[in-house]
Structures are given as C-alpha cells and as structure tokens.
Design an enzyme around this catalytic site. Structure first.
Site, PDB file in Angstrom:
ATOM      1  N   LYS A   1     -16.522  20.825  -9.222  1.00 53.50           N
ATOM      2  CA  LYS A   1     -16.371  19.687 -10.132  1.00 53.50           C
ATOM      3  C   LYS A   1     -14.912  19.265 -10.306  1.00 53.50           C
ATOM      4  CE  LYS A   1     -20.718  19.765 -12.566  1.00 53.50           C
ATOM      5  NZ  LYS A   1     -21.469  20.131 -13.752  1.00 53.50           N
TER       6      LYS A   1
ATOM      7  N   ARG B   1     -24.703  27.665 -11.571  1.00 51.32           N
ATOM      8  CA  ARG B   1     -25.279  26.663 -10.644  1.00 51.32           C
ATOM      9  C   ARG B   1     -24.193  26.320  -9.625  1.00 51.32           C
ATOM     10  NH1 ARG B   1     -25.336  21.200 -10.072  1.00 51.32           N
ATOM     11  NH2 ARG B   1     -27.295  20.222  -9.496  1.00 51.32           N
TER      12      ARG B   1
HETATM   13  N1  HH2 Z   1     -24.271  19.381 -12.797  1.00 50.87           N
HETATM   14  C1  HH2 Z   1     -24.694  18.456 -11.923  1.00 50.87           C
HETATM   15  C2  HH2 Z   1     -26.070  18.185 -11.791  1.00 50.87           C
HETATM   16  N2  HH2 Z   1     -26.973  18.874 -12.503  1.00 50.87           N
HETATM   17  N3  HH2 Z   1     -27.496  20.531 -14.094  1.00 50.87           N
HETATM   18  C3  HH2 Z   1     -27.101  21.461 -14.967  1.00 50.87           C
HETATM   19  N4  HH2 Z   1     -27.998  22.140 -15.686  1.00 50.87           N
HETATM   20  N5  HH2 Z   1     -25.779  21.743 -15.168  1.00 50.87           N
HETATM   21  C4  HH2 Z   1     -24.800  21.092 -14.468  1.00 50.87           C
HETATM   22  O1  HH2 Z   1     -23.600  21.375 -14.704  1.00 50.87           O
HETATM   23  C5  HH2 Z   1     -25.192  20.079 -13.532  1.00 50.87           C
HETATM   24  C6  HH2 Z   1     -26.579  19.823 -13.370  1.00 50.87           C
HETATM   25  C7  HH2 Z   1     -23.706  17.709 -11.098  1.00 50.87           C
HETATM   26  O2  HH2 Z   1     -23.492  18.345  -9.856  1.00 50.87           O
HETATM   27  P1  HH2 Z   1     -24.226  17.893  -8.488  1.00 50.87           P
HETATM   28  O3  HH2 Z   1     -25.695  18.021  -8.597  1.00 50.87           O
HETATM   29  O4  HH2 Z   1     -23.642  18.627  -7.336  1.00 50.87           O
HETATM   30  O5  HH2 Z   1     -23.771  16.379  -8.311  1.00 50.87           O
HETATM   31  P2  HH2 Z   1     -24.506  14.992  -8.478  1.00 50.87           P
HETATM   32  O6  HH2 Z   1     -24.895  14.848  -9.922  1.00 50.87           O
HETATM   33  O7  HH2 Z   1     -23.463  13.991  -8.031  1.00 50.87           O
HETATM   34  O8  HH2 Z   1     -25.738  15.007  -7.596  1.00 50.87           O
END
Ligand code: HH2
Length: 280
Positions: free
Chosen positions: A224, A259
């Site tokens: 992040k 995660r």
């Molecule tokens: N962060 C993201 C998405 N889902 N869920 C939880 N519970 N906690 C988090 O910190 C979290 C999450 C963002 O990361 P990512 O899925 O890699 O990116 P994007 O939202 O751009 O798909």
C-alpha cells in the site's frame, strides 16, 4: 481474552498462529496487480499457487477500491468472481473469501461456496447485514471513512485508533443484534481507506486498541501507499521488503490475520514474527 479461533462456515480457523490471507484480484485495475489475474484461468492458477505457498484463506475481489476508483455494478462484479470462487471451492482445501461491499454479489458468492464475506464497507449497508445473518460465513468488518471515490480527501481524526475502535464496536453490535454469532466476526482498521500516513502509522503502532475489542484483527497493508511513503518506493509491486516488515509488525502488535499479495515471503515473515511475540 484473545479469541482462540474464527468460525468461517464449515471451517473453524485456529488462531494460535497468525493466518495469511492471499489476495486474488480478478480486476482490470487494482492498484498493484490490476489486469494480471483478470482472466479466470490466470486467477485460478494464481490462487492454487498461493495455497501451495501456505495461504490459509484466499480473498477474491472483483472491484478495485483503490483511492479514487469508480464503483463497479454488483452484477458485473459477481459475474467476474462467482465462477472463480465456485471453482476454487471445489479445487482447494482452504476457505475462500469474497471481497465485496455489494450485498447481491456477497450473496451470490456465498451460494457458490465462499466461507468469508470481507466487506470494506464494514457492513454499513443493512442489506449486507441481512446476507451475513442469512448464512454462516465468517465476516471481516473493515473501517473506511467515506467511499473509495472520496476517502482520501483530507480525512481528519482526533484519535484514529479510538475512533476506529468505537466505529467497529458499533458495527459489531449491529451484526450481533441481527443474529451473526460473535465467533464469526473479525475486525480490520482498513489501512489506507480514508487515512493519511500519520493515521496509518498510528494505527499500526496502536493495534492493541483494536485487539481490546476481543475479536480477531485483520491487517491489510501489503504494497500500500503507506509503504511507498515510508520507503520512497513508487512502484507497488516493488514494495515487498516494506510490506514484510509491516506484516511482521502487525503480528507483533497482535494481528491474527494479515492480507497479503506475496504469500510465500509473508508466510516466512509472519512465522518469525509470531515466534518472537512476547510471552504472556
Ligand atoms: N485492502 C484492499 C482491498 N480489500 N480488505 C480488507 N479487509 N482489508 C484491506 O486492507 C483491504 C481489503 C486494497 O488492496 P487490493 O485488493 O490489493 O487493491 P484494490 O482495492 O485496488 O483491488
């Protein structure tokens, strides 16, 4: 007392050691791996690899919630991820999680066999609570200030940890009142969701204010912006070292689930951090 396990449908996940949740983004535009696993076959192969590398849970998302992202209609999101989830439930022994803030999509994916509903909206939507109450899936209640489109527009907190803990406690009460058993609930401060650097750092330092709620705490900090800000590394996929340090710090701070995008390396980091936790 720290919870000993987390109930997710037919799975009872022991929490003596921290769990690693591997991220599978079936999206064209996620912030660190957008487009890489948008093809269902590539998505399935990546999930299998993460399971082999030691992921305890695979979290499947079909909508990017990166800052400024546009909302994806629930039907389109479900069309992206439901078939992938159905296949993974058949193929893998680990629980499959659906990362969605849309009730229609959550319901479809639970019907396809998902064992966890991971709602970055924190079950603010009564329809999401209804879906949770109507099944036995585990739930991840994440804190987000506002919506992805606007959440980074100058978020303000007097005391981030205390305010997030209070907000999560309110969502927990709403879920319990709807009949969702406490053993199914996991909470998440939502690193980067309506938080600037000092808030994110304060939260990671102050996780004990969240573990005090008595529920497992999940931390998602992998790749992040906070890692980029602390290291000066611009490209998200090049933030592995910083992400591992943050995952280890989260475990030392009391997180039960991390995660992550890079499962193999994170499993190592988390095992070492868990072994070095102070004895109680
Ligand atoms: N962060 C993201 C998405 N889902 N869920 C939880 N519970 N906690 C988090 O910190 C979290 C999450 C963002 O990361 P990512 O899925 O890699 O990116 P994007 O939202 O751009 O798909």
């Amino acid at each position: 007392m720290a919870p000993r396990s987390w109930r997710c449908g037919r799975f009872e996940l022991p929490l003596e050691r921290p769990l690693v949740m591997g991220v599978l983004n079936v999206t064209p535009d996620s912030f660190s791996d957008g487009g890489e696993f948008a093809d269902p076959l590539a998505a399935l192969a990546h999930a299998r690899r993460m399971a082999e590398e030691g992921a305890d849970i695979i979290d499947v998302g079909g909508e990017s919630t990166r800052p400024g992202a546009a909302e994806v209609p629930a039907a389109e999101e479900a069309a992206r991820i439901r078939p992938v989830i159905a296949r993974l439930v058949e193929d893998l022994a680990v629980p499959i999680s659906v990362d969605t803030r849309h009730a229609e999509c959550a319901r479809a994916c639970v019907e396809a066999g998902a064992s966890v509903i991971n709602d970055v909206g924190g079950f603010r939507d009564p329809a999401m609570i209804e879906v949770a109450a109507g099944c036995q899936a585990g739930v991840v209640v994440m804190h987000m200030l506002g919506e992805p489109g606007t959440m980074q527009d100058a978020p303000v907190y007097a005391d981030p940890v205390a305010e997030i803990a209070e907000w999560l406690a309110g969502r927990i009460d709403a879920l319990l009142a709807a009949g969702v058993a406490g053993e199914r609930i996991c909470v998440d401060p939502g690193i980067g969701f309506g938080k600037i650097l000092e808030h994110n750092v304060g939260i990671l330092r102050g996780l004990s204010g969240l573990t005090a709620l008595g529920y497992p705490v999940l931390v998602g900090v992998s790749r992040k912006r906070v890692i980029g800000e602390l290291t000066g590394v611009e490209v998200p996929r090049e933030r592995l070292g910083g992400s591992l340090a943050a995952a280890a710090a989260a475990v030392l701070g009391g997180a039960s689930v991390v995660r992550v995008h890079d499962v193999e390396e994170s499993v190592q980091a988390v095992r070492v951090a868990a072994a070095l936790r102070p004895l109680r």
